[in-house]
Design a protein around this motif. Structure first.
Motif, PDB file in Angstrom:
ATOM      1  N   VAL A   1       0.865  -1.175   0.000  1.00 38.54           N
ATOM      2  CA  VAL A   1       0.000   0.000   0.000  1.00 38.54           C
ATOM      3  C   VAL A   1       0.899   1.222   0.000  1.00 38.54           C
ATOM      4  O   VAL A   1       1.832   1.308   0.797  1.00 38.54           O
ATOM      5  CB  VAL A   1      -0.892   0.034   1.265  1.00 38.54           C
ATOM      6  CG1 VAL A   1      -1.799   1.253   1.249  1.00 38.54           C
ATOM      7  CG2 VAL A   1      -1.689  -1.245   1.413  1.00 38.54           C
ATOM      8  N   ARG A   2       0.623   2.166  -0.892  1.00 34.85           N
ATOM      9  CA  ARG A   2       1.339   3.442  -0.888  1.00 34.85           C
ATOM     10  C   ARG A   2       0.322   4.533  -0.600  1.00 34.85           C
ATOM     11  O   ARG A   2      -0.703   4.630  -1.265  1.00 34.85           O
ATOM     12  CB  ARG A   2       2.015   3.711  -2.227  1.00 34.85           C
ATOM     13  CG  ARG A   2       3.284   2.953  -2.413  1.00 34.85           C
ATOM     14  CD  ARG A   2       4.126   3.558  -3.550  1.00 34.85           C
ATOM     15  NE  ARG A   2       5.262   2.720  -3.783  1.00 34.85           N
ATOM     16  CZ  ARG A   2       5.331   1.785  -4.739  1.00 34.85           C
ATOM     17  NH1 ARG A   2       4.335   1.613  -5.560  1.00 34.85           N
ATOM     18  NH2 ARG A   2       6.418   1.047  -4.862  1.00 34.85           N
ATOM     19  N   ILE A   3       0.653   5.342   0.398  1.00 32.63           N
ATOM     20  CA  ILE A   3      -0.221   6.435   0.794  1.00 32.63           C
ATOM     21  C   ILE A   3       0.546   7.734   0.582  1.00 32.63           C
ATOM     22  O   ILE A   3       1.625   7.925   1.153  1.00 32.63           O
ATOM     23  CB  ILE A   3      -0.646   6.296   2.266  1.00 32.63           C
ATOM     24  CG1 ILE A   3      -1.311   4.930   2.489  1.00 32.63           C
ATOM     25  CG2 ILE A   3      -1.571   7.434   2.662  1.00 32.63           C
ATOM     26  CD1 ILE A   3      -1.510   4.572   3.947  1.00 32.63           C
TER      27      ILE A   3
ATOM     28  N   LEU B   1      -6.657  -1.534   6.085  1.00 33.52           N
ATOM     29  CA  LEU B   1      -6.872  -0.537   5.042  1.00 33.52           C
ATOM     30  C   LEU B   1      -8.081   0.372   5.291  1.00 33.52           C
ATOM     31  O   LEU B   1      -7.982   1.583   5.071  1.00 33.52           O
ATOM     32  CB  LEU B   1      -6.966  -1.207   3.672  1.00 33.52           C
ATOM     33  CG  LEU B   1      -6.980  -0.270   2.477  1.00 33.52           C
ATOM     34  CD1 LEU B   1      -5.746   0.624   2.452  1.00 33.52           C
ATOM     35  CD2 LEU B   1      -7.084  -1.076   1.187  1.00 33.52           C
TER      36      LEU B   1
ATOM     37  N   SER C   1      -7.656   4.382   5.288  1.00 35.75           N
ATOM     38  CA  SER C   1      -8.396   5.163   4.302  1.00 35.75           C
ATOM     39  C   SER C   1      -9.179   6.302   4.947  1.00 35.75           C
ATOM     40  O   SER C   1      -9.250   7.404   4.396  1.00 35.75           O
ATOM     41  CB  SER C   1      -9.358   4.273   3.520  1.00 35.75           C
ATOM     42  OG  SER C   1      -8.643   3.331   2.769  1.00 35.75           O
TER      43      SER C   1
ATOM     44  N   VAL D   1      -7.184   9.634   5.530  1.00 33.03           N
ATOM     45  CA  VAL D   1      -6.670  10.419   4.411  1.00 33.03           C
ATOM     46  C   VAL D   1      -7.779  11.305   3.855  1.00 33.03           C
ATOM     47  O   VAL D   1      -8.670  10.828   3.164  1.00 33.03           O
ATOM     48  CB  VAL D   1      -6.101   9.510   3.297  1.00 33.03           C
ATOM     49  CG1 VAL D   1      -5.593  10.325   2.124  1.00 33.03           C
ATOM     50  CG2 VAL D   1      -4.989   8.633   3.850  1.00 33.03           C
TER      51      VAL D   1
ATOM     52  N   ILE E   1      -4.165   6.823  -2.300  1.00 32.37           N
ATOM     53  CA  ILE E   1      -3.789   5.501  -1.798  1.00 32.37           C
ATOM     54  C   ILE E   1      -3.770   4.550  -2.990  1.00 32.37           C
ATOM     55  O   ILE E   1      -4.731   4.503  -3.755  1.00 32.37           O
ATOM     56  CB  ILE E   1      -4.778   4.988  -0.737  1.00 32.37           C
ATOM     57  CG1 ILE E   1      -4.814   5.933   0.463  1.00 32.37           C
ATOM     58  CG2 ILE E   1      -4.407   3.570  -0.291  1.00 32.37           C
ATOM     59  CD1 ILE E   1      -5.862   5.570   1.507  1.00 32.37           C
ATOM     60  N   THR E   2      -2.667   3.817  -3.142  1.00 30.06           N
ATOM     61  CA  THR E   2      -2.572   2.823  -4.208  1.00 30.06           C
ATOM     62  C   THR E   2      -2.249   1.460  -3.600  1.00 30.06           C
ATOM     63  O   THR E   2      -1.690   1.373  -2.507  1.00 30.06           O
ATOM     64  CB  THR E   2      -1.489   3.192  -5.248  1.00 30.06           C
ATOM     65  OG1 THR E   2      -0.203   3.182  -4.618  1.00 30.06           O
ATOM     66  CG2 THR E   2      -1.761   4.553  -5.859  1.00 30.06           C
TER      67      THR E   2
END
Length: 107
Positions: free
Chosen positions: A9-11, A84, A88, A91, A96-97
């Protein structure tokens, strides 16, 4: 972490983003640690822009420039699916990816 395929996960947030008075990247890292997530790394960018197209960059004489922050969270898919939704919700403005990654070694 006992899986050969994990989820990364990239935030993407800003350095000035906060939650309950604490830097958001620090809050997220602590949350993941409490939930038993395998790993988290926080990167501070020197230049970047997002949805607003406002460029944020590090300047020598400027104290606060809201530099880009990237938080990488990695674990097995089941664990990521648990944490997640919490991440989520934190943010407000950011990205988010998710991507599947192959784990070569985790010691």
């Amino acid at each position: 972490m006992k899986c050969e395929t994990a989820v990364l996960v990239r935030i993407f947030i800003g350095e000035n983003d906060r939650y309950e008075g604490k830097p958001l990247y620090k809050y997220m890292t602590e949350l993941c640690r409490e939930r038993g997530v395998a790993g988290v790394t926080v990167f501070r960018g020197i230049l970047g822009y997002g949805k607003s197209s406002v460029v944020h960059e590090q300047r020598l004489l400027k104290l606060s420039s809201d530099l880009p922050i990237v938080i990488e969270v990695i674990d097995c898919e089941e664990k990521i699916n648990e944490v997640l939704p919490e991440l989520s919700k934190l943010v407000d403005s950011g990205l988010i990816t998710l991507e599947r990654v192959k784990v070569i070694r985790y010691n």
